[in-house]
Design an enzyme around this catalytic site. Sequence first.
Site, mmCIF file in Angstrom:
data_model
loop_
_atom_site.group_PDB
_atom_site.id
_atom_site.type_symbol
_atom_site.label_atom_id
_atom_site.label_comp_id
_atom_site.label_asym_id
_atom_site.label_seq_id
_atom_site.Cartn_x
_atom_site.Cartn_y
_atom_site.Cartn_z
ATOM 1 N N GLN A 268 0.827 -1.208 0.000
ATOM 2 C CA GLN A 268 0.000 0.000 0.000
ATOM 3 C C GLN A 268 0.858 1.254 0.000
ATOM 4 O O GLN A 268 0.516 2.257 -0.618
ATOM 5 C CB GLN A 268 -0.938 0.011 1.204
ATOM 6 N N HIS A 271 1.708 3.021 -3.305
ATOM 7 C CA HIS A 271 0.711 3.779 -4.069
ATOM 8 C C HIS A 271 1.070 5.263 -4.135
ATOM 9 O O HIS A 271 1.098 5.856 -5.199
ATOM 10 C CB HIS A 271 -0.677 3.612 -3.451
ATOM 11 N N ASP A 370 -6.760 -7.194 -4.494
ATOM 12 C CA ASP A 370 -6.715 -6.116 -5.484
ATOM 13 C C ASP A 370 -6.993 -6.612 -6.891
ATOM 14 O O ASP A 370 -7.529 -5.871 -7.725
ATOM 15 C CB ASP A 370 -5.335 -5.441 -5.462
ATOM 16 N N HIS A 429 -54.516 14.169 4.006
ATOM 17 C CA HIS A 429 -53.982 12.826 4.220
ATOM 18 C C HIS A 429 -55.011 11.970 4.964
ATOM 19 O O HIS A 429 -55.282 10.817 4.593
ATOM 20 C CB HIS A 429 -52.692 12.880 5.051
#
Length: 438
Positions: A268, A271, A370, A429
Site C-alpha cells: 500500500q 501507491h 486487489d 392525508h
Amino acid sequence: MTFVAAPARLSTADAAFEAQFKARLHWSADTDAAIEQRVADILADVQQRGDAAVLEYTARFDGLNVTDMKALELTQAELKAAFDSIPADQRAALEAAAKRVRSYHEAQKKASGESWSYRDEDGTLLGQKVTPLDRVGIYVPGGKAAYPSSVLMNAIPAHVAGVGEIIMVVPTPKGEKNALVLAAAYVAGVTRAFTIGGAQAVAALAYGTATIPAVHKITGPGNAYVAAAKRRVFGTVGIDMIAGPSEILVLADGTTPPDWVAMDLFSQAEHDELAQSILLCPDAAYIDQVQASINRLLNEMPRAEIIAKSLTGRGALIQTRSMEEACEISNRIAPEHLEVSSNDPHRWEPLLKHAGAIFLGAYTSESLGDYCAGPNHVLPTSGTARFSSPLGVYDFQKRSSLIEVSEQGAQALGQIASVLAHGEGLQAHARAAEMRLK
C-alpha cells in the site's frame, strides 16, 4: 540512492500513545481551494458548451487535438483488438480474474439483490422491487496510473446488476492508450468508451453532451480534480465514494514470516506518499524483525522512494498489550484493508467490526484482493468503513417499495393513518384514508 523507511514506533502502554496515535491517523479530505474553483469552472463550462468544452479541455490537458468527439470514442472493435494484442499470459490472467470477480458478484446479487414480497393476514402485499440503473459511468485513471483491475472491479458488478449501458472514460495523455486497460474493458463488457479524463469527463458523464449520454451514477478512482468533480456533481448523479489515500492494517500474532508482513506494508505504501501502512502486534521482538525486513527489502523495490516517504510520514508499528487490544484499535481505525496475519485468524475475526475488506490468514495477501480473489477492491477509506461498504452489485441497483393494500387491510390501516394524519395537521392525508373506510 539508498532510502530509509522509519515508521513511527508506538506502544499502547505509553502515556503519550493516544496523542501520537491520533496524530499519525490524521488526514484531511479537504481539497485545495484553487482546485475546487477550477473544477467548478470546468463543470459549468461542460454543462453549458458540451462536446466543444470537452474537446477543448482534452486538447489542453491531455494533448489530444481533435475536432470531433468521434475521434475520442473507442469502438468495440478497438477494445477487442487490444485484447487480441496483449500477451497470452495477460489475456489468461484478465479472463481468470474477471471470472472470479463475476462469480463473487453473482453470488452477491443472489444474496442481497433480488426483489421480494409477502402478503400479511388480510391479503395486503408488501415488498421491495429491485431494478438496475439504466446507465452508469466508470472513471478509469490513465497515463502513468493505468489500472485494468479497476475496470474489472467497476464494470463487472454493474454488468451483473443488469445495468443497460456502461460508459467508460479513460484519459490517454498524448494519445497513449494502455492496451491492458482496453482489453479489460472488452472482457468486462463495457458498452462505450471515450478517451477523456479529468473534471471534464466527470461533467460529461453527469450532464451529458451531444455525444456522451448522461449517466445515473459515476464510480471509479481519480486524482484530486476527479474527486472534487464527483463531490460537486453528487445529487445530479450518484457516486460511489470520495476515496482517500490507500490503507493497510496488519494485525499480526508473530507467526507469519516478517518478510511477508513487510512486503504487505509496502504493497500500500507504494501507491503514494500519503498512503498509510500500520502493523499492530503484541510481540515487541517480532516488530523488531518486521522493521529489519523493511530495512533489508526496501531498496530492492522500484518505488523505494515513495514507500520510504509513506512509511516515514504516515506508517506505524504499534505494540499492543494483547491481540484483543489490537482488535479494539483496529475497529477504531476502520481500515480499508485489514490483514489478520495469524495462525488462527478465525479466533480474531468475530472481534473485528469495521474494515473495508478482511484478509484472513498468512497466505491471504491484500494484493490478491486487489486483482483476482473475487470481492471488490473499491473500498471505503479514512475510517469510513465504520458506515460504508465495498462497491458491489447493490451500488448499481435501486429499490422501490411495493404496497398493495387489500379492502380489508384498508379498514385497519385507514384508522391508524387517520389518527396520525390529524395529529400532524394534514387533513387531506386523513380524509384520503377515511374515504376508503366502510
